[in-house]
Design an enzyme around this catalytic site. Structure first.
Site, PDB file in Angstrom:
ATOM      1  N   HIS A 178       0.809  -1.224   0.000  1.00 47.39           N
ATOM      2  CA  HIS A 178       0.000   0.000   0.000  1.00 47.39           C
ATOM      3  C   HIS A 178       0.845   1.278   0.000  1.00 47.39           C
ATOM      4  CE1 HIS A 178      -3.661  -2.439   1.680  1.00 47.39           C
ATOM      5  NE2 HIS A 178      -3.430  -2.665   0.407  1.00 47.39           N
TER       6      HIS A 178
ATOM      7  N   GLU B 298      -7.741 -10.728  18.256  1.00 52.26           N
ATOM      8  CA  GLU B 298      -9.168 -10.872  17.903  1.00 52.26           C
ATOM      9  C   GLU B 298      -9.322 -11.786  16.696  1.00 52.26           C
ATOM     10  OE1 GLU B 298     -11.494  -9.279  19.584  1.00 52.26           O
ATOM     11  OE2 GLU B 298     -10.128  -8.009  20.754  1.00 52.26           O
TER      12      GLU B 298
ATOM     13  N   GLY C  85      -1.742  -9.126  12.723  1.00 60.59           N
ATOM     14  CA  GLY C  85      -2.334  -7.804  12.956  1.00 60.59           C
ATOM     15  C   GLY C  85      -3.107  -7.240  11.782  1.00 60.59           C
TER      16      GLY C  85
HETATM   17  P1  OAD Z   1      -7.407  -3.035  10.433  1.00 61.75           P
HETATM   18  O1  OAD Z   1      -7.532  -1.809  11.238  1.00 61.75           O
HETATM   19  O2  OAD Z   1      -8.518  -3.391   9.521  1.00 61.75           O
HETATM   20  O3  OAD Z   1      -7.168  -4.291  11.377  1.00 61.75           O
HETATM   21  C1  OAD Z   1      -6.217  -4.278  12.399  1.00 61.75           C
HETATM   22  C2  OAD Z   1      -6.156  -5.663  13.007  1.00 61.75           C
HETATM   23  O4  OAD Z   1      -5.114  -5.659  13.975  1.00 61.75           O
HETATM   24  C3  OAD Z   1      -7.426  -6.119  13.734  1.00 61.75           C
HETATM   25  O5  OAD Z   1      -7.758  -7.443  13.320  1.00 61.75           O
HETATM   26  C4  OAD Z   1      -7.029  -6.096  15.215  1.00 61.75           C
HETATM   27  O6  OAD Z   1      -7.674  -7.129  15.981  1.00 61.75           O
HETATM   28  C5  OAD Z   1      -5.560  -6.363  15.115  1.00 61.75           C
HETATM   29  N1  OAD Z   1      -4.753  -5.876  16.246  1.00 61.75           N
HETATM   30  C6  OAD Z   1      -4.990  -4.795  17.051  1.00 61.75           C
HETATM   31  N2  OAD Z   1      -3.999  -4.653  17.943  1.00 61.75           N
HETATM   32  C7  OAD Z   1      -3.126  -5.668  17.719  1.00 61.75           C
HETATM   33  C8  OAD Z   1      -1.881  -6.059  18.287  1.00 61.75           C
HETATM   34  N3  OAD Z   1      -1.365  -5.376  19.308  1.00 61.75           N
HETATM   35  N4  OAD Z   1      -1.251  -7.156  17.797  1.00 61.75           N
HETATM   36  C9  OAD Z   1      -1.772  -7.838  16.766  1.00 61.75           C
HETATM   37  N5  OAD Z   1      -2.928  -7.512  16.171  1.00 61.75           N
HETATM   38  C10 OAD Z   1      -3.593  -6.450  16.629  1.00 61.75           C
HETATM   39  O7  OAD Z   1      -6.007  -2.914   9.626  1.00 61.75           O
HETATM   40  P2  OAD Z   1      -5.519  -3.680   8.302  1.00 61.75           P
HETATM   41  O8  OAD Z   1      -5.993  -5.075   8.266  1.00 61.75           O
HETATM   42  O9  OAD Z   1      -4.064  -3.437   8.191  1.00 61.75           O
HETATM   43  O10 OAD Z   1      -5.567   0.243   3.303  1.00 61.75           O
HETATM   44  O11 OAD Z   1      -6.272  -2.830   7.197  1.00 61.75           O
HETATM   45  C11 OAD Z   1      -6.044  -3.138   5.858  1.00 61.75           C
HETATM   46  C12 OAD Z   1      -6.081  -1.888   5.010  1.00 61.75           C
HETATM   47  O12 OAD Z   1      -7.280  -1.145   5.280  1.00 61.75           O
HETATM   48  C13 OAD Z   1      -4.998  -0.890   5.317  1.00 61.75           C
HETATM   49  O13 OAD Z   1      -3.753  -1.200   4.697  1.00 61.75           O
HETATM   50  C14 OAD Z   1      -5.572   0.366   4.737  1.00 61.75           C
HETATM   51  C15 OAD Z   1      -6.977   0.274   5.294  1.00 61.75           C
HETATM   52  O14 OAD Z   1      -7.941   0.961   4.580  1.00 61.75           O
HETATM   53  C16 OAD Z   1      -5.230   1.279   2.515  1.00 61.75           C
HETATM   54  O15 OAD Z   1      -4.972   2.367   2.989  1.00 61.75           O
HETATM   55  C17 OAD Z   1      -5.221   0.968   1.059  1.00 61.75           C
END
Ligand code: OAD
Length: 247
Positions: A118, A215, A187
Site C-alpha cells: 500500500h 481478535e 495484525g
Molecule cells: P485493520 O484496522 O482493519 O485491522 C487491524 C487488526 O489488527 C485487527 O484485526 C485487530 O484485531 C488487530 N490488532 C490490534 N492490535 C493488535 C496487536 N497489538 N497485535 C496484533 N494484532 C492487533 O487494519 P488492516 O488489516 O491493516 O488500506 O487494514 C487493511 C487496510 O485497510 C490498510 O492497509 C488500509 C486500510 O484501509 C489502505 O490504505 C489501502
C-alpha cells in the site's frame, strides 16, 4: 507465552517464511489501526481522504490529514514485534515481509526484504509527471506541495481506494507467498483485497498458516493455527523458541 510444538517445528524446518502484516503490527507503537472501536475509519470517511477524487476535490484537506499521520509515524518507534521480525530474517534461510502498512516501521526495525503493498508515507510523487519528490518538502501556505520539476500536484506515495497496487511490490509478494512453507498473518483484519487474499493463497500452495491477532478475523477460519496474542508479545516469544531450537 507458550509457542506450540507444531509452530516451532514448522519454523525450524521451513526454507521460506513470509510475514504478512497489517495495522495491528504497529498498534503497540502507538499508530492507530483502521477498524475497531478506536479505528481511523470510525472518525474519518475513507472516501473523503484516501481517494484520488478526494484529493482532486480538496488537496489541502488531504495533505493536512497526511501531514498529521506523517507526524504521528515520525514520532513513534518500532515495537518488540517489529524487532522480532527483523531478528527472524537473520535466523531463517529466507524470510520476507509483505506489509499493508505505510509506516516504514519494519525497515526502521532493521528488516530488509519487504514488499509494501500500500505504499510508504515517507515518499511523495507528482501526479502530472510522476517524478518522486523529496520527503521533507515543506507544504507551502496553499497547503498543497508542488512538483519541483513541473509544478504539478504532489501526492503521498500511498495506495488509495480504487487504485491498483504497485505492480513490482504485488508480484514480489505473490512470488514469496506462493513458495512459502510458513505464512504468518499478523495484525490484519483481512478485509481489504487483493492483499487479504494472500495468506489463503499461501495455504492453497501448501504453507502452514498462522494468524497472530488478539481478535478473530475474516481469515481465522482459513488458518492452520491461531495465536490470540498481540504481535509485540507473540513475536519475541516465537524468536526465543527459534533460538532455543537452533541452539
Ligand atoms: P485493520 O484496522 O482493519 O485491522 C487491524 C487488526 O489488527 C485487527 O484485526 C485487530 O484485531 C488487530 N490488532 C490490534 N492490535 C493488535 C496487536 N497489538 N497485535 C496484533 N494484532 C492487533 O487494519 P488492516 O488489516 O491493516 O488500506 O487494514 C487493511 C487496510 O485497510 C490498510 O492497509 C488500509 C486500510 O484501509 C489502505 O490504505 C489501502
Amino acid at each position: 507465552m507458550k509457542i506450540s510444538q507444531r509452530l516451532r517445528d514448522a519454523l525450524l524446518s521451513a526454507r521460506r517464511v513470509v510475514a504478512f502484516t497489517g495495522a495491528g503490527m504497529s498498534a503497540e507503537s502507538g499508530v492507530p489501526t483502521f477498524r475497531g472501536h478506536q479505528g481511523i475509519w470510525k472518525k474519518f470517511r475513507p472516501e473523503e481522504l484516501a481517494s484520488m477524487e478526494a484529493f482532486l476535490r480538496n488537496p489541502a484537506l488531504v495533505w493536512e490529514w497526511y501531514a498529521a499521520r506523517k507526524k504521528i509515524i515520525r514520532e513513534v518507534e518500532p515495537n518488540p514485534g517489529h524487532y522480532a521480525l527483523a531478528r527472524m530474517e537473520s535466523l531463517l534461510p529466507s524470510f520476507t515481509i509483505v506489509t499493508q502498512n505505510i509506516d516504514n516501521l519494519h525497515r526502521r526495525a532493521g528488516s530488509s526484504t519487504i514488499f509494501e503493498l500500500h505504499g510508504n508515507i515517507e515518499r511523495n510523487y507528482c501526479i502530472d509527471c510522476g517524478a518522486p519528490q523529496e520527503e521533507e518538502r515543506p507544504i507551502p501556505s496553499s497547503g498543497t506541495p508542488e512538483c519541483n520539476e513541473c509544478s504539478g500536484l504532489v501526492r503521498p506515495d500511498v495506495v488509495w481506494f480504487g487504485e491498483m497496487l504497485p505492480e513490482d511490490q504485488w508480484e514480489g509478494a505473490e512470488r514469496a507467498i506462493e513458495s512459502a512453507d510458513v505464512v504468518l498473518s499478523i495484525g490484519t483484519s483481512g478485509v481489504v483485497y487483493p492483499a487479504a487474499g494472500l495468506p489463503v493463497r499461501g495455504k492453497q500452495r501448501g504453507a502452514y498458516t498462522v494468524e497472530i491477532n488478539p481478535e478473530p478475523t475474516e481469515l481465522s477460519d482459513w488458518m492452520d493455527e491461531v495465536v490470540r496474542e498481540s504481535s509485540a508479545a507473540a513475536l519475541p516469544a516465537l524468536v526465543s523458541a527459534l533460538e532455543r531450537g537452533r541452539g
